[in-house]
Design a protein around this motif. Structure first.
Motif, short mmCIF file in Angstrom:
data_model
loop_
_atom_site.label_atom_id
_atom_site.label_comp_id
_atom_site.label_asym_id
_atom_site.label_seq_id
_atom_site.Cartn_x
_atom_site.Cartn_y
_atom_site.Cartn_z
N PHE A 153 0.98 -1.26 0.13
CA PHE A 153 -0.06 -0.17 0.06
C PHE A 153 0.98 1.10 -0.02
O PHE A 153 1.58 1.41 1.05
N GLY A 154 0.75 2.32 -0.85
CA GLY A 154 1.75 3.16 -0.99
C GLY A 154 1.30 4.40 -1.54
O GLY A 154 -0.08 4.73 -1.17
N TRP A 155 1.82 5.20 -2.48
CA TRP A 155 1.53 6.57 -2.83
C TRP A 155 0.13 6.66 -3.45
O TRP A 155 -0.79 7.41 -3.14
N ALA A 156 0.01 5.72 -4.45
CA ALA A 156 -1.40 5.97 -5.08
C ALA A 156 -2.46 5.49 -4.37
O ALA A 156 -3.57 6.02 -4.37
N GLU A 157 -2.19 4.40 -3.65
CA GLU A 157 -3.30 3.88 -2.57
C GLU A 157 -3.61 4.92 -1.66
O GLU A 157 -5.12 5.23 -1.41
N ALA A 158 -2.69 5.76 -1.01
CA ALA A 158 -3.07 7.04 -0.28
C ALA A 158 -3.84 7.85 -0.74
O ALA A 158 -4.78 8.46 -0.23
N VAL A 159 -3.67 8.08 -2.07
CA VAL A 159 -4.44 9.29 -2.74
C VAL A 159 -5.69 8.56 -3.08
O VAL A 159 -6.80 9.52 -2.92
N PHE A 160 -5.92 7.42 -3.65
CA PHE A 160 -7.29 7.03 -4.11
C PHE A 160 -8.17 6.20 -2.89
O PHE A 160 -9.44 6.73 -3.14
N THR A 161 -7.73 5.98 -1.80
CA THR A 161 -8.50 5.41 -0.87
C THR A 161 -9.58 6.09 -0.23
O THR A 161 -10.73 5.84 -0.02
N PRO A 162 -9.25 7.36 -0.11
CA PRO A 162 -10.20 8.20 0.48
C PRO A 162 -11.27 8.57 -0.48
O PRO A 162 -12.56 8.78 -0.11
N LEU A 163 -10.98 8.61 -1.84
CA LEU A 163 -12.27 8.65 -2.78
C LEU A 163 -13.05 7.32 -2.86
O LEU A 163 -14.41 7.44 -3.09
N PHE A 164 -12.61 6.26 -2.90
CA PHE A 164 -13.08 4.92 -2.56
C PHE A 164 -14.14 5.07 -1.29
O PHE A 164 -15.29 4.66 -1.47
N MET A 165 -13.72 5.38 -0.26
CA MET A 165 -14.55 5.48 0.69
C MET A 165 -15.51 6.42 0.69
O MET A 165 -16.90 6.37 0.91
#
Length: 262
Positions: A153-165
């Protein structure tokens, strides 16, 4: 001490919280809550040059940084702990290639939930599916096995996860689900892994659904709807003490009392 002025449950602020969790230093930043339902404090406006966009980061010497991706990169470089972004140039470029899709992805989801024209629902749903398909294509090209873009879990995941939520509000108010089809298999696995990661548990589905109710009725950023005196983004009563809002965004609009805002 670093200070971040932010709106509670803001996806762009959650990115920062996720990064701090990944680096193992959640106490390195003081988060100061800004009530989005009230005018910005003059002192904060002086610091931001009149901009109302949040979050903003303030360093010990008074330097103010805006834009969540800028702040995210600064924190990753400035704070101790393992780097979240990939250090190898090509890998970091691939991360940024994926992150470059986040603005259109987010805009499409928010346009969908805020839409008040029932005739546009199908087009907006298709627009969001197109965004998911683009993500799937990129992930298949650069990381077919997954679930992460790289090994963790890295940079791209940190960026997109809040939008998924945040898109939990689409499931609740629009009945949106990512179809169980092969063309979405890779991005589905990525999204599910992101949602479950221990570093990304700052918010809940209930919290998102309740606070973003007014977005589903077309009023964003703390704006008041007709007949209402309080926004669903008010800090009190706390969201956990409010009832679940009506799912039908196309039916009669609930009032302050029905939403538990008084």
């Amino acid at each position: 001490m670093l200070t971040v002025h932010h709106i509670p449950v803001c996806p762009f602020s959650q990115r920062l919280e996720i990064l701090l969790a990944l680096k193992g230093c959640p106490e390195a930043v003081a988060f100061e809550v800004v009530d989005i339902t009230q005018p910005r404090a003059p002192e904060l406006l002086r610091k931001t040059g009149g901009s109302t966009a949040l979050p903003v980061l303030e360093t010990a010497d008074g330097t103010v940084l805006r834009e969540s991706l800028v702040i995210l990169r600064y924190l990753d470089m400035a704070l101790p702990g393992p780097p979240v972004a990939q250090a190898e140039p090509l890998r970091h470029a691939v991360e940024n290639l994926l992150v470059a899709q986040e603005r259109d992805f987010g805009h499409q989801g928010y346009a969908f939930v805020m839409n008040q024209d029932s005739q546009r629902r199908d087009a907006l749903r298709q627009g969001l599916l197109d965004q998911y398909a683009r993500l799937d294509e990129l992930l298949c090209r650069h990381s077919a096995r997954g679930p992460w873009l790289f090994q963790r879990f890295g940079w791209a995941e940190a960026v997109f996860t809040p939008l998924f939520m945040r898109f939990w509000f689409l499931g609740y108010y629009e009945g949106f689900e990512l179809p169980d089809e092969p063309r979405f298999a890779r991005v589905r696995a990525w999204q599910e892994a992101c949602l479950e990661h221990p570093a990304a548990q700052q918010v809940t589905r209930e919290q998102i659904v309740k606070l973003y109710h007014d977005y589903a009725r077309g009023a964003g950023n703390g704006a008041l709807l007709p007949g209402r005196t309080r926004s669903s983004f008010v800090l009190a009563p706390h969201w956990s003490r409010r009832p679940w809002p009506p799912r039908d965004k196309w039916g009669p609009a609930p009032g302050d009392a029905e939403l538990g805002l008084l």
